[in-house]
Design a protein around this motif. Structure first.
Motif, mmCIF file in Angstrom:
data_model
loop_
_atom_site.group_PDB
_atom_site.id
_atom_site.type_symbol
_atom_site.label_atom_id
_atom_site.label_comp_id
_atom_site.label_asym_id
_atom_site.label_seq_id
_atom_site.Cartn_x
_atom_site.Cartn_y
_atom_site.Cartn_z
ATOM 1 N N GLU A 10 9.153 15.163 11.229
ATOM 2 C CA GLU A 10 9.613 14.279 12.306
ATOM 3 C C GLU A 10 8.431 13.636 13.023
ATOM 4 N N ARG A 11 7.328 14.383 13.132
ATOM 5 C CA ARG A 11 6.124 13.835 13.754
ATOM 6 C C ARG A 11 5.543 12.708 12.902
ATOM 7 N N ILE A 12 5.549 12.898 11.582
ATOM 8 C CA ILE A 12 5.063 11.859 10.662
ATOM 9 C C ILE A 12 5.905 10.600 10.794
ATOM 10 N N TYR A 13 7.224 10.779 10.790
ATOM 11 C CA TYR A 13 8.127 9.636 10.910
ATOM 12 C C TYR A 13 7.877 8.862 12.205
ATOM 13 N N LYS A 14 7.683 9.583 13.295
ATOM 14 C CA LYS A 14 7.446 8.933 14.585
ATOM 15 C C LYS A 14 6.142 8.149 14.564
ATOM 16 N N GLN A 15 5.119 8.714 13.953
ATOM 17 C CA GLN A 15 3.829 8.024 13.885
ATOM 18 C C GLN A 15 3.950 6.713 13.098
ATOM 19 N N VAL A 16 4.704 6.758 12.005
ATOM 20 C CA VAL A 16 4.898 5.539 11.207
ATOM 21 C C VAL A 16 5.720 4.516 11.984
ATOM 22 N N CYS B 132 0.853 -1.194 0.000
ATOM 23 C CA CYS B 132 0.000 0.000 0.000
ATOM 24 C C CYS B 132 0.887 1.241 0.000
ATOM 25 N N LEU B 133 0.556 2.189 -0.830
ATOM 26 C CA LEU B 133 1.267 3.464 -0.865
ATOM 27 C C LEU B 133 0.412 4.521 -0.181
ATOM 28 N N MET B 134 0.993 5.212 0.791
ATOM 29 C CA MET B 134 0.279 6.293 1.469
ATOM 30 C C MET B 134 1.031 7.609 1.267
ATOM 31 N N VAL B 135 0.446 8.481 0.488
ATOM 32 C CA VAL B 135 1.021 9.805 0.268
ATOM 33 C C VAL B 135 0.565 10.715 1.403
ATOM 34 N N VAL B 136 1.509 11.404 2.035
ATOM 35 C CA VAL B 136 1.198 12.274 3.164
ATOM 36 C C VAL B 136 1.395 13.726 2.743
ATOM 37 N N GLY B 137 0.308 14.476 2.723
ATOM 38 C CA GLY B 137 0.383 15.894 2.401
ATOM 39 C C GLY B 137 0.365 16.750 3.649
ATOM 40 N N ARG B 138 0.643 18.038 3.475
ATOM 41 C CA ARG B 138 0.600 18.963 4.611
ATOM 42 C C ARG B 138 -0.829 19.110 5.119
ATOM 43 N N GLY B 139 -1.779 19.201 4.193
ATOM 44 C CA GLY B 139 -3.179 19.355 4.574
ATOM 45 C C GLY B 139 -3.557 20.810 4.731
ATOM 46 N N THR B 140 -4.638 21.234 4.090
ATOM 47 C CA THR B 140 -5.118 22.608 4.199
ATOM 48 C C THR B 140 -6.636 22.596 4.310
ATOM 49 N N MET C 103 3.189 3.102 -10.699
ATOM 50 C CA MET C 103 4.165 2.174 -10.142
ATOM 51 C C MET C 103 3.560 0.813 -9.799
ATOM 52 N N GLY C 104 2.246 0.682 -9.934
ATOM 53 C CA GLY C 104 1.610 -0.619 -9.764
ATOM 54 C C GLY C 104 1.391 -1.062 -8.337
ATOM 55 N N PHE C 105 1.126 -0.127 -7.407
ATOM 56 C CA PHE C 105 0.858 -0.512 -6.026
ATOM 57 C C PHE C 105 -0.533 -1.128 -5.906
ATOM 58 N N GLY C 106 -0.691 -2.007 -4.910
ATOM 59 C CA GLY C 106 -1.963 -2.678 -4.705
ATOM 60 C C GLY C 106 -3.066 -1.714 -4.321
ATOM 61 N N PHE C 107 -2.713 -0.676 -3.576
ATOM 62 C CA PHE C 107 -3.693 0.333 -3.169
ATOM 63 C C PHE C 107 -2.945 1.620 -2.851
ATOM 64 N N THR C 108 -3.569 2.740 -3.139
ATOM 65 C CA THR C 108 -2.962 4.040 -2.851
ATOM 66 C C THR C 108 -3.954 4.895 -2.090
ATOM 67 N N THR C 109 -3.477 5.521 -1.027
ATOM 68 C CA THR C 109 -4.336 6.380 -0.231
ATOM 69 C C THR C 109 -3.587 7.656 0.140
ATOM 70 N N VAL C 110 -4.290 8.595 0.746
ATOM 71 C CA VAL C 110 -3.713 9.889 1.129
ATOM 72 C C VAL C 110 -4.063 10.177 2.580
ATOM 73 N N ALA D 101 4.920 5.038 3.367
ATOM 74 C CA ALA D 101 4.448 6.418 3.507
ATOM 75 C C ALA D 101 5.463 7.340 2.843
ATOM 76 N N ILE D 102 4.986 8.169 1.909
ATOM 77 C CA ILE D 102 5.867 9.146 1.274
ATOM 78 C C ILE D 102 5.358 10.548 1.592
ATOM 79 N N PRO D 103 6.044 11.267 2.479
ATOM 80 C CA PRO D 103 5.624 12.631 2.823
ATOM 81 C C PRO D 103 5.963 13.592 1.682
ATOM 82 N N PHE D 104 4.993 14.353 1.235
ATOM 83 C CA PHE D 104 5.233 15.369 0.221
ATOM 84 C C PHE D 104 5.673 16.655 0.919
ATOM 85 N N PHE D 105 6.942 16.669 1.333
ATOM 86 C CA PHE D 105 7.526 17.797 2.040
ATOM 87 C C PHE D 105 8.883 18.120 1.414
#
Length: 310
Positions: free
Chosen positions: A207-213, A133-141, A161-168, A195-199
């Motif tokens: 760093e908070r995202i990394y810790k959560q993962v 599963c691919l999870m794209v992490v945005g800043r969020g607005t 890229m052919g991932f089984g599922f993609t979410t945000v 998880a790929i953070p778009f930062f």
């Protein structure tokens, strides 16, 4: 007459985030050597935009291209930075400031995201991407237009890229947040979630995202990993080349078709026609420094208040 480029940063509460931004500034100064390249921050750091533009003006610069170091068109790109540029330009009779576009959806960003995923995959045992599963992490607005750009890039990346599922998910403001996103993906029981953070740079949010993962990975039988930030990469520099060219040629158009300030968009109808006023005025130029103890951040302003007994 030499022209100027103002790199419009957001500002960071951490020294590492500020240092990474300044590294980008140095690279772009060398890349755009025919221009006077300076930088400024919207909040938390110095110099503020006004001081940087004054500095360029004193050097004889009379035309400036303002390039937002912003990934997606939330309130910073649509309101705060344009408000600052319009206000500052009003101080001068013979200065022209031309606003560039945020990076947004573009092929360079998509290619760089693929590169970061491949780099992380090489560190781990190979798994068929249909089981990942691919999870794209945005800043969020609060702007659905900006959030939709994250979804578009996620869709193109996941399908390409052919991932089984993609979410945000998002680091804040928008739903779901990172923890909620991880909980949702866990119910699908993919062997691995990336998880790929778009930062652009490291900082408190990243760093908070990394810790959560990491925390989720430790408590789950499934694997949860993350990529590093985009950083200073030739692909990012090419994206800035494109945005600069648009600003110079007058083609740096925002997406007004689905902008909540121009149209009535479902769920945010009251935002149409809202006055363009920056909302960071209370923290503009307020410095933050990183404490040696992890997680403790103290502003210079709070220390002054403490010293005065306020």
């Amino acid at each position: 007459m030499k022209k100027g480029i103002l790199l419009c940063g957001h500002g960071s509460r951490t020294k590492t985030g500020t240092a990474a931004f300044k590294e980008l500034v140095g690279i772009l100064q060398a890349r755009y050597s025919d221009y006077e390249v300076d930088y400024g921050f919207l909040e938390f750091n110095h110099p503020v935009y006004e001081a940087s533009i004054e500095r360029m003006y004193q050097k004889g610069i009379r035309e400036i291209y303002a390039l937002p170091i912003i990934l997606f068109a939330g309130s910073h790109a649509k309101n705060d930075i344009p408000y600052e540029m319009n206000t500052i330009q009003g101080y001068y009779d013979d200065l022209t400031i031309k606003m560039g576009k945020h990076l947004g959806v573009n092929s360079f960003l998509l290619e760089l995201a693929q590169k970061r995923i491949l780099e992380e995959e090489e560190k781990h045992e190979p798994i068929d991407r249909r089981e990942v599963c691919l999870m794209v992490v945005g800043r969020g607005t609060t702007d659905p237009d900006a959030n939709s750009d994250v979804h578009k890039l996620a869709c193109m990346l996941g399908e390409g890229m052919g991932f089984g599922f993609t979410t945000v998910s998002y680091s804040g403001t928008a739903y779901p947040n990172v923890t909620q996103g991880l909980e949702l993906t866990s119910k699908m029981a993919f062997k691995r979630t990336i998880a790929i953070p778009f930062f652009f740079f490291t900082g408190i949010l990243l760093e908070r995202i990394y810790k959560q993962v990491r925390d989720f990975n430790e408590s789950s039988p499934l694997q949860y990993i993350y990529t590093k930030a985009f950083g200073v990469d030739e692909l990012i520099l090419k994206a800035f080349d494109e945005r600069l060219d648009e600003a110079i040629n007058g083609t740096a158009n925002m997406n007004c078709q689905l902008c909540k300030y121009r149209k009535q968009i479902v769920g945010v109808e009251s935002e149409q026609g809202k006055e363009q006023v920056g909302h960071h005025l209370n923290v503009k130029g307020v410095l933050f420094e990183e404490d040696e103890k992890v997680g403790q951040k103290n502003s210079v302003l709070s220390k002054i208040k403490k010293g005065l007994g306020i």
